[in-house]
Design a protein around this motif. Structure first.
Motif, PDB file in Angstrom:
ATOM      1  N   SER A  29      26.836 -13.554 -10.392  1.00 37.86           N
ATOM      2  CA  SER A  29      27.065 -12.697 -11.560  1.00 37.86           C
ATOM      3  C   SER A  29      26.131 -11.495 -11.506  1.00 37.86           C
ATOM      4  N   HIS A  30      26.591 -10.377 -12.076  1.00 35.85           N
ATOM      5  CA  HIS A  30      25.827  -9.145 -12.128  1.00 35.85           C
ATOM      6  C   HIS A  30      25.677  -8.726 -13.586  1.00 35.85           C
ATOM      7  N   GLN A  31      24.567  -8.064 -13.884  1.00 36.46           N
ATOM      8  CA  GLN A  31      24.394  -7.442 -15.195  1.00 36.46           C
ATOM      9  C   GLN A  31      23.694  -6.104 -15.016  1.00 36.46           C
ATOM     10  N   PHE A  32      24.247  -5.089 -15.657  1.00 33.90           N
ATOM     11  CA  PHE A  32      23.661  -3.752 -15.622  1.00 33.90           C
ATOM     12  C   PHE A  32      23.561  -3.232 -17.044  1.00 33.90           C
ATOM     13  N   TYR A  33      22.404  -2.612 -17.370  1.00 37.72           N
ATOM     14  CA  TYR A  33      22.263  -2.065 -18.719  1.00 37.72           C
ATOM     15  C   TYR A  33      21.478  -0.751 -18.691  1.00 37.72           C
ATOM     16  N   VAL A  34      21.702   0.045 -19.728  1.00 36.22           N
ATOM     17  CA  VAL A  34      20.918   1.245 -19.996  1.00 36.22           C
ATOM     18  C   VAL A  34      20.436   1.149 -21.434  1.00 36.22           C
ATOM     19  N   ASP A  35      19.138   1.233 -21.623  1.00 36.64           N
ATOM     20  CA  ASP A  35      18.534   1.104 -22.949  1.00 36.64           C
ATOM     21  C   ASP A  35      17.886   2.438 -23.308  1.00 36.64           C
ATOM     22  N   PHE A  36      18.536   3.193 -24.187  1.00 35.97           N
ATOM     23  CA  PHE A  36      17.996   4.483 -24.620  1.00 35.97           C
ATOM     24  C   PHE A  36      17.031   4.236 -25.779  1.00 35.97           C
ATOM     25  N   GLN A  37      15.740   4.388 -25.512  1.00 36.38           N
ATOM     26  CA  GLN A  37      14.712   4.120 -26.503  1.00 36.38           C
ATOM     27  C   GLN A  37      14.267   5.426 -27.165  1.00 36.38           C
ATOM     28  N   ASN A  38      14.187   5.362 -28.502  1.00 35.91           N
ATOM     29  CA  ASN A  38      13.878   6.548 -29.310  1.00 35.91           C
ATOM     30  C   ASN A  38      14.902   7.637 -29.024  1.00 35.91           C
ATOM     31  N   VAL A  39      16.158   7.321 -29.339  1.00 33.00           N
ATOM     32  CA  VAL A  39      17.285   8.199 -29.020  1.00 33.00           C
ATOM     33  C   VAL A  39      17.097   9.595 -29.587  1.00 33.00           C
ATOM     34  N   THR A  40      16.565   9.705 -30.799  1.00 34.42           N
ATOM     35  CA  THR A  40      16.423  11.014 -31.452  1.00 34.42           C
ATOM     36  C   THR A  40      15.165  11.760 -31.034  1.00 34.42           C
ATOM     37  N   ASN A  41      14.378  11.159 -30.122  1.00 34.67           N
ATOM     38  CA  ASN A  41      13.129  11.770 -29.662  1.00 34.67           C
ATOM     39  C   ASN A  41      12.191  12.057 -30.834  1.00 34.67           C
ATOM     40  N   GLN A  42      12.131  11.105 -31.768  1.00 34.84           N
ATOM     41  CA  GLN A  42      11.290  11.250 -32.954  1.00 34.84           C
ATOM     42  C   GLN A  42       9.820  11.354 -32.561  1.00 34.84           C
ATOM     43  N   GLU A  43       9.101  12.302 -33.132  1.00 34.70           N
ATOM     44  CA  GLU A  43       7.676  12.501 -32.822  1.00 34.70           C
ATOM     45  C   GLU A  43       6.828  11.699 -33.810  1.00 34.70           C
ATOM     46  N   ASN A  44       6.753  10.392 -33.576  1.00 32.46           N
ATOM     47  CA  ASN A  44       5.905   9.537 -34.402  1.00 32.46           C
ATOM     48  C   ASN A  44       4.445   9.738 -34.027  1.00 32.46           C
TER      49      ASN A  44
END
Length: 793
Positions: free
Chosen positions: A747-762
């Motif tokens: 079995s294969h698994q591929f993912y893309v995890d976009f972290q902080n999508v809005t590029n928030q400046e915390n």
């Protein structure tokens, strides 16, 4: 004829390739002993399949269609359990271990059918402020980086608005109040780049592919847990496959490059499981996690089970990890989270634990479990400061050097006995022998007494100390009626470092108002040793260096919790908890000041000038938590958690202030959806998202004029933690695909995890910059894509 034979074989291979295996073990929840003859049924198929467990409680269901399946586990005289969402793939056997609870009124021919409670803990004696989490959850949630610490940040009562570290703030308590346990024993912080006294770090050294379902507790812990004020991560390694050899290869931006192998060992249902990882960013030579420097880290984990013989079950487990990074001033950006442009810094750290686990069943209702382990945590830090950088007078001096090693030998033994279907008792003792070797020399904020033009290199710590910590306990579960259950116990704690002894009563009640409604109450007294970096600080008295904090007592906290649980609908649950924690015996300064040990734990290091401390500090935490959860069913899940809380403390000046962890509120919303795709619906397309809102942390403002005159940061401690950073916001989005092979066990698994999508400046911090001679704001990590791939066969 040959062609027809080939076609027949291919068709059979295709059909068989669309199936997997479900296996596991069925135990009595109270006695934790096997249930031979228990029935396991596969429900959502055209022709229901049923198997029974062997004499050791093991079962196997073969030729299970891939996808999410439902099984029901039953045994005469026990409450049966229906378990949905068993993920079956062609690349790896699905392991489902289940514990059944005996019915209150034992009738020989009655079996009660109840849905599984994923929110219930593995530890049967944990009633309130606790939940179970699974490997599938850790890997599923977006923004989690396959890190159990970041997973916990989604649960009610937890605040972690710091993208650079996985510190866990539970109900306003300092992260130093967290207890990490592995296989039943306390361990040092299981993180790369961890430092003495801390419980978090930038990168976890725990390989989540090694973990079985585990518990996370946030208040009023059962009596077997001690030396913690804030929370408990009670983790366990899973066993390897006892029937087949399986392999996993994986790569991810944060988890790194990984290989794992498991399989049977010997002829007594033994197994082995071993996994190794190395940082991907280290291999690529790039920076990550808020710095332009290249982090290198690696770890290896293992669990070797030698099976069960006449002398019981024996296994060996462990983790070994190391990490290093070099911050070179010429390559550092001004907004780097961890370093400065006018210094070179060199960091190395190591973490290791190796344990021997023995379990002996005594009759059919009791067992004795004994664990012996050794562990170590090391950290070295060296920094060289440029003086008059980029001028003809440029020179470099050693500014800071730290070398810390914490080693411990741990011995734990417990006896668990199910006296009846209504009473279970557990008693045991935990002993830890610590060896602390710590050296810290620093020039920061020091005078120039030797008149060489530089601040003196003062020795803040230089110790080689050994001491022991004993923790005996006894606890029991008493099912008073069908609706009312009492868990109660007593924990004791003694250290020969300064000869302290305390007793801690613990109790919890659970009352089932109706089939879908229950009330819970918990109370506990908890103590924790003062942070080690504070205990061994030096103070210069009459020209001699003296450890003036060594006699500090345990900090004490009383926990009160009231909770209400409701099954809103099929697959849905709601939970509300209110709590209050009263804290005293915190370490404060002997003269009026705003300092308290309750404010430590916000960084890699502790204050090094807090000496001659006394145990006169107080504090409290109080709040309300709401959880609404849709367990994974019908192809989707949802989780909404809201925490409203207040965290206050008093230093020796008697003024009530915010702790730095008093965010005020945390709101999390998670959701995910799966779609079965492919001609045979054997593949899965998945989407997950998470949104987090939280109040900003409180901080002490910089006295800019005093800092400019001193050349280093000076804080306005008379108004400590009076200002608050802007609110925190983050949105993560993850999607990927799982592919089950049509030709082989793969079995294969591929993912893309976009972290902080809005590029928030915390905001990360507002700090004095000695180069700009101003107070500069540094923001946390912006948008970052985490890409991963997993191969199982």
């Amino acid at each position: 004829m040959n062609k027809l034979t080939v076609l027949f074989v291919l068709c059979c291979s295709f059909c068989m390739a669309q199936t997997g295996i479900i296996k596991g073990r069925i135990l009595d929840k109270q006695s934790e002993t096997p249930l031979p003859g228990a029935t396991i049924e596969l429900l959502n198929t055209e022709s229901p399949v049923g198997v029974t467990t062997d004499m050791n409680g093991y079962y196997t269901i073969e030729n299970v269609p891939v996808g999410r399946q439902i099984i029901r586990v039953s045994y005469i005289g026990f409450e049966s359990i229906t378990i949905p969402n068993v993920v079956v793939t062609t690349g790896k056997d699905a392991v489902v271990n289940v514990s059944l609870e005996e019915v209150f009124d034992q009738l020989d021919a009655v079996v009660l059918d109840t849905p599984t409670n994923k929110d219930r803990t593995i530890n049967k004696l944990a009633t309130v402020s606790a939940r179970q989490f699974s490997l599938e959850e850790v890997n599923r949630f977006s923004g989690g980086r396959s890190d159990v610490g970041r997973l916990a940040a989604n649960f009610a009562g937890v605040s972690a608005p710091d993208d650079s570290r996985n510190d866990i703030v539970i109900r306003g308590n300092s992260p130093t109040g967290l207890l990490w346990r592995l296989e039943g024993i306390p361990i040092p912080s299981p993180n790369h780049y961890s430092t003495l006294g801390t419980t978090g770090g930038p990168v976890s050294a725990l390989n989540t592919n090694m973990l079985r379902n585990s518990d996370f507790l946030t208040s009023a812990f059962p009596a077997e847990y001690g030396n913690a004020l804030g929370g408990v991560f009670d983790l366990g390694f899973r066993k390897g496959n006892i029937d087949n050899y399986e392999y996993t290869a994986q790569v991810g931006a944060f988890t790194g490059v990984e290989a794992m192998a498991e399989g049977p060992l010997g002829n007594k249902q033994g197994s082995f499981l071993v996994a190794a990882r190395y940082s991907l960013v280290g291999l690529l030579g790039v920076g990550a996690g808020g710095t332009s420097a290249t982090p290198n880290y690696s770890d290896i984990s293992f669990n070797i089970d030698f099976g069960t013989g006449k002398f019981g079950n024996l296994s060996v487990f462990g983790i070994l990890g190391n990490s290093d990074i070099e911050f070179l001033g010429d390559d550092i950006d001004e907004d780097d989270l961890f370093s400065a442009e006018d210094e070179n810094a060199f960091v190395e750290s190591g973490f290791g634990v190796i344990g021997l686990n023995h379990r002996l069943n005594i009759g059919s209702k009791s067992y004795l479990k004994t664990i012996a382990s050794v562990s170590t945590s090391t950290n070295t830090f060296e920094s060289d400061r440029f003086i008059n950088k980029d001028t003809p007078q440029e020179r470099i001096i050693r500014y800071t050097e730290a070398d810390d090693t914490q080693s411990r030998f741990t011995f734990s033994t417990l006896f668990n006995s199910k006296l009846s279907n209504k009473i279970t008792l557990r008693t045991g003792v935990l002993y830890e022998n610590f060896n602390i070797e710590s050296v810290l020399r620093d020039r920061e904020e020091q005078p120039d007494n030797n008149n060489d033009g530089d601040p003196d290199l003062f020795t803040f710590r230089d110790t080689d100390e050994r001491f022991g910590l004993w923790q005996p306990y006894i606890q029991g579960q008493f099912r008073l009626t069908k609706k009312l259950t009492l868990n109660a116990g007593l924990h004791a704690q003694y250290t020969n470092l300064n000869y302290q002894f305390v007793l801690e009563p613990r109790t919890a009640l659970s009352y089932k108002i109706a089939p879908k409604h229950s009330l819970n109450f918990g109370f506990g007294i908890h103590h924790q040793q003062a942070p080690l970096p504070l205990l061994f600080l030096n103070e210069e008295i009459n020209g001699e260096l003296v450890q003036s904090n060594i006699e500090l007592d345990f900090t004490r906290s009383a926990h009160y919790v009231l909770g209400y649980d409701v099954r809103i609908a099929k697959g849905w649950r709601g939970k509300v908890e209110v709590y209050y924690q009263d804290i005293d015996n915190a370490a404060v300064e002997a003269f009026p000041s705003s300092y308290s040990s309750l404010t430590e734990g916000t960084d890699f290091v502790f204050d090094n000038d807090r000496v001659s401390l006394t145990n006169d500090g107080t504090g409290y935490n109080q709040g309300l938590e709401i959880t609404v959860e849709k367990f994974f069913s019908d192809g989707y899940y949802g989780l909404l958690t809201t925490s409203l809380f207040e965290s206050k403390y008093e230093g020796s000046d008697g003024i009530e202030r915010n702790t730095p962890f008093n965010n005020g509120y945390v709101f999390n919303l998670l959701a995910g959806r799966e779609f079965a795709i492919g001609r045979e619906k054997q593949n899965v397309l998945f989407f997950d998202t998470r949104v987090t809102f939280a109040g900003g942390r409180y901080f002490t403002p910089v006295d800019l004029e005093a800092s400019q005159q001193a050349g280093y940061e000076v804080l306005q401690e008379d108004i400590a933690f009076s200002q608050q950073y802007d609110d925190y916001f983050r949105w993560d989005l993850k999607f990927g695909i799982k592919i089950n092979s049509t030709k082989k066990k793969l079995s294969h698994q591929f993912y893309v995890d976009f972290q902080n999508v809005t590029n928030q400046e915390n905001v990360f911090v507002r700090r004095y910059n000695r180069l700009t001679n101003n107070v500069d704001q540094v923001n946390q990590i912006g948008f970052f894509p985490d890409v991963g791939y997993r191969l199982q066969f």
